[in-house]
Design a protein around this motif. Structure first.
Motif, short mmCIF file in Angstrom:
data_model
loop_
_atom_site.label_atom_id
_atom_site.label_comp_id
_atom_site.label_asym_id
_atom_site.label_seq_id
_atom_site.Cartn_x
_atom_site.Cartn_y
_atom_site.Cartn_z
N GLY A 338 -2.72 10.43 2.49
CA GLY A 338 -1.94 10.78 3.71
C GLY A 338 -0.81 10.02 3.69
N ARG A 339 -0.67 8.92 3.37
CA ARG A 339 0.72 8.29 3.39
C ARG A 339 1.79 8.40 2.08
NH1 ARG A 339 0.55 3.54 6.91
NH2 ARG A 339 -0.48 4.37 8.66
N LEU A 440 -6.86 -2.83 -0.91
CA LEU A 440 -5.81 -3.80 -0.52
C LEU A 440 -4.70 -2.85 -0.39
CD1 LEU A 440 -6.55 -6.49 -3.16
CD2 LEU A 440 -6.66 -6.79 -0.78
N LEU A 441 -4.35 -1.81 -1.20
CA LEU A 441 -3.26 -0.69 -0.70
C LEU A 441 -3.40 -0.27 0.69
CD1 LEU A 441 -2.79 1.15 -4.24
CD2 LEU A 441 -1.24 -0.62 -3.10
N ALA A 442 -4.61 0.08 1.01
CA ALA A 442 -4.79 0.84 2.40
C ALA A 442 -4.67 -0.07 3.55
CB ALA A 442 -6.27 1.53 2.39
N ALA A 448 1.50 -2.38 7.71
CA ALA A 448 2.97 -2.15 7.85
C ALA A 448 3.43 -1.03 8.74
CB ALA A 448 3.67 -1.98 6.35
N VAL A 449 2.75 -0.24 8.38
CA VAL A 449 2.89 0.90 9.64
C VAL A 449 1.34 1.61 10.29
CG1 VAL A 449 3.59 3.41 9.87
CG2 VAL A 449 4.77 1.96 8.17
N PRO A 450 1.13 0.91 11.35
CA PRO A 450 0.17 1.27 12.10
C PRO A 450 -0.51 2.58 12.16
CG PRO A 450 1.27 -0.23 13.47
CD PRO A 450 2.26 0.02 12.33
N LEU A 451 -1.88 2.72 12.24
CA LEU A 451 -2.41 4.17 12.08
C LEU A 451 -2.83 4.37 13.50
CD1 LEU A 451 -3.25 6.84 10.77
CD2 LEU A 451 -5.43 5.68 10.26
#
Length: 703
Positions: A338-339, A440-442, A448-451
């Motif tokens: 999604g990102r 770790l990537l997720a 960094a950018v909250p969901l």
């Protein structure tokens, strides 16, 4: 000087003003009387529409006092197999819903609906004392004379009065007859009869409509006299689906816990069989319903979410679509997609990268010691290093290594770190990722950018997650009230490594609750299973040494578990099939009530071949979706976590797991045996009524 006639004029004006005020009061009284007449007529019509429910066992309590008020009344409380419905009739026209607001004409009447929602909420609290789950209380605003309309405002269903019967009966049979009696008794107290001395008046409890107003006698409607649509709705209510009491009833402590509010991250723990997952499911539905937002329910076992989602469809059908059931790894991959963050799904390349790194280790390396094995070091890197997202050797050199029993000197830790770095280089060269990389990537992406999607996150079997996984879930909701609920039991940890909440930056600050009543297992099954972990010591995720939570009460008793040893596979399989035939003859036990569990996938495949040859229908747990089917459930103990069965058969158990530990064994063997016995404990405690254990010599430990 007084002017002639002045006093008479003043009096005349006073009298006319008085007369005008009396006319205004009379007009107001006429309007109030008209409204009460409308209310009387519409409420009576609603009662007549609901009266046929009495014929299929529902109790209709009309004109009850609003709890806490001496004058306000509740039009109708319906109590029956489908739950509790608080019905308030509204003679409203030109009704429109705008988001979370509702209007009648130009008037905003949202507050009226909100008061009804508050009443349902307080009723839930009252019924928690007898263990009724919150989702079984429903508030309904019934629009007089309306049909085929349904809206939802502030958790209140706004429907036409002609849709009431279908709205109630469509939920099916949620409560047993005895449970209905318990709820009815509580409702008669919670909603007293209107009148000063009503509370002390004797009340006869009968399954019939209670219509206190005087009215012209009308014959009770018969099925033949009802329209076809209403007849179908009533028949649907009679043709009951199987009752599963746990859907609607918990013990009082569990029911209160479902509704409990925490001012930050919280944890629910308890020994096997104490209902942690059931509480988590009810809590997910409750939070989704009360917040109006979305809830994430996640766990490590990838097949469990779809089973739990299926259970929610029966437990709280109104919340389907508002609770997302996703495994941790699936959630992480969806987030990255999604990102637009590039990654490669873990596969053969990751395995080859580790092969190369391992093969490059010299024979003199401490990692080649006979006390350890390659899988031990794979787990060290997977769970201890990458599971925490460590990036510098200094972090690893001083790490407590929670969950691993054996201290490692600095020289050995340096060798492990060298292996980890060689493996990481291999992954980069192949442009590959393993599952730890995906998590770790997720985690970093959400940091960094909250969901902004979820109001709450519930993590089941939290002890099986890695440090990075829990950190990912924590980033979704932070420390907000009722945001993060961790559910689990350290005694049931079946993966190597571990973590503490302090490493993640989570503080419970007293927001931990322990469930201690076992409702699932018989006393005999639980006592037998506890032998597997009697000497087990572990560090709980709260950072304290533990030996497992105790059980204060066990509500059921049954036959002793059957334990058999076999020297050959043929004899094992023959007795296993005989046991299966035996339990299937028990009243109330079908193929779908039996779980056959193994330690490995290969053993599960072997059992499947035996069952199919014998003509036994079977469904594998990695394909099981929680739907009712007449087939034996078969799979590994890992796949069975979070599930339960009336009868459990543990097949092909390694004798090394049940015999005394060898006097001399390697560190990796001792740790493997400890985890193996925990798996047995987990498998045994899946059994509700009966347990069979088949032990064999020389079973395969692979896969």
């Amino acid at each position: 000087m007084t002017i002639a006639g002045e006093s008479a004029g003043v009096e005349a004006r006073r009298q006319r003003s008085h007369a005008q005020e009396l006319r205004r009061q009379a007009n107001d009284a006429e309007q109030r009387a008209a409204r009460f007449e409308i209310a009387e007529r519409t409420e009576s019509e609603t009662a007549q529409l609901l009266a046929p429910l009495a014929g299929i066992g529902y109790h209709l309590l009309a004109d009850r006092r609003w709890p806490g008020s001496r004058t306000a009344q509740v039009d109708m409380v319906v109590v029956g197999r489908a739950g509790i419905f608080i019905v308030d009739t509204k003679a409203w026209r030109e009704v429109a819903v705008h988001g979370d607001r509702i209007t009648r004409g130009q008037e905003d009447v949202t507050d009226d609906i909100a008061r009804l929602a508050d009443l349902a909420y307080s009723t839930e609290a009252a019924l928690a004392d007898i263990g009724l789950a919150p989702g079984e209380v429903h508030a309904v605003a019934a629009l007089a004379g309306q049909k085929r309309m349904h809206a939802r405002v502030a958790s209140v269903d706004v429907i036409g009065t002609h849709d009431l019967v279908g709205h109630i009966t469509k939920r099916g049979a949620r409560l047993s007859a005895s449970r209905v009696d318990e709820v009815l008794a509580a409702m008669l107290t919670h909603f007293p009869v209107i009148g000063d001395d009503a509370a002390s008046a004797p009340q006869v409890v009968v399954p019939a409509a209670v219509l206190p107003r005087e009215s012209a006698p009308t014959p009770a409607p018969t099925i033949a006299a009802l329209d076809d649509e209403l007849t179908d709705q009533l028949l649907d209510g009679v043709l009951e689906s199987p009752i599963e009491d746990w859907m609607a009833f918990l013990d009082p402590a569990q029911a209160k816990l479902v509704r409990r509010s925490f001012n930050g991250p919280a944890r629910i723990r308890g020994a096997a069989g104490t209902g942690k997952t059931v509480v988590g499911l009810h809590r997910a539905a409750y939070l989704a319903r009360s917040t109006g937002g979305r809830v994430l329910f996640t766990t490590y076992i990838k097949t469990l979410p779809r089973v739990l989602e299926s259970l929610l469809e029966r437990l709280a059908p109104d919340m389907v679509g508002r609770v997302d059931f996703v495994g941790v790894h699936a959630f992480a991959t969806r987030l990255l997609k999604g990102r637009g963050i590039a990654f490669r799904a873990p596969g053969l390349e990751a395995r080859l990268a580790f092969d190369d790194a391992w093969n490059a280790i010299r024979a003199s390396s401490p990692l080649r010691s006979s006390r350890f094995s390659r899988p031990y070091w794979e787990d060290e890197i997977k769970h201890v290093i990458k599971g925490r997202g460590l990036t510098r050797f200094e972090q690893y050199a001083d790490l407590a290594r929670v969950g691993r029993k054996h201290a490692l000197p600095l020289e050995t830790r340096q060798a492990v770190w060298d292996l980890y770095e060689a493996y990481s280089r291999g992954l980069r060269e192949r442009r590959a990722h393993d599952w730890e990389d995906i998590v770790l990537l997720a985690r970093d992406a959400v940091a960094a950018v909250p969901l902004e999607r979820y109001d709450a996150v519930i993590v089941d079997e939290a002890q099986d997650l890695s440090c990075a996984m829990v950190s990912l879930m924590h980033h979704l909701v932070g420390d907000r009230a009722d945001g993060l609920t961790l559910i689990g039991d350290g005694q049931q940890t079946i993966y190597p490594g571990g973590y503490t909440l302090g490493e993640v930056g989570i503080s419970l600050s007293g927001r931990g609750v322990v469930l201690d009543v076992n409702h699932r297992n018989t006393a005999e099954i639980l006592e037998f299973a506890k032998e597997m972990v009697a000497d087990d010591q572990f560090v709980d995720i709260e950072g304290v040494d533990g030996v497992g939570d105790t059980v204060s009460a066990i509500s059921r008793s049954g036959p002793a578990p059957a334990f058999h040893r076999f020297s050959s596979r043929a004899e094992h399989d023959r007795v296993m099939l005989a046991r299966l035939s035996e339990v299937l003859r028990l009243i109330g036990t079908g193929h779908g009530d039996v779980g056959i569990l193994t330690a490995t996938n290969r053993q599960a495949d072997d059992v499947r071949a035996v069952l199919r040859a014998a003509g036994v229908p079977v469904v594998m747990l990695d394909e099981y979706s929680g739907r009712t089917t007449d087939a034996v459930r078969l799979g590994t103990v890992k796949r069975a976590k979070g599930l339960e069965f009336k009868q459990v058969l543990l097949a092909h158990v390694d004798r090394g797991m049940v015999d005394a530990a060898p006097a001399e064994s390697s560190e990796s063997d001792r740790e493997r045996r400890e985890r193996g016995r925990r798996k047995l404990y987990v498998g045994m405690t899946r059994a509700r009524d009966g347990l069979w254990v088949g032990v064999r010599d020389g079973v395969s430990r692979s896969r």
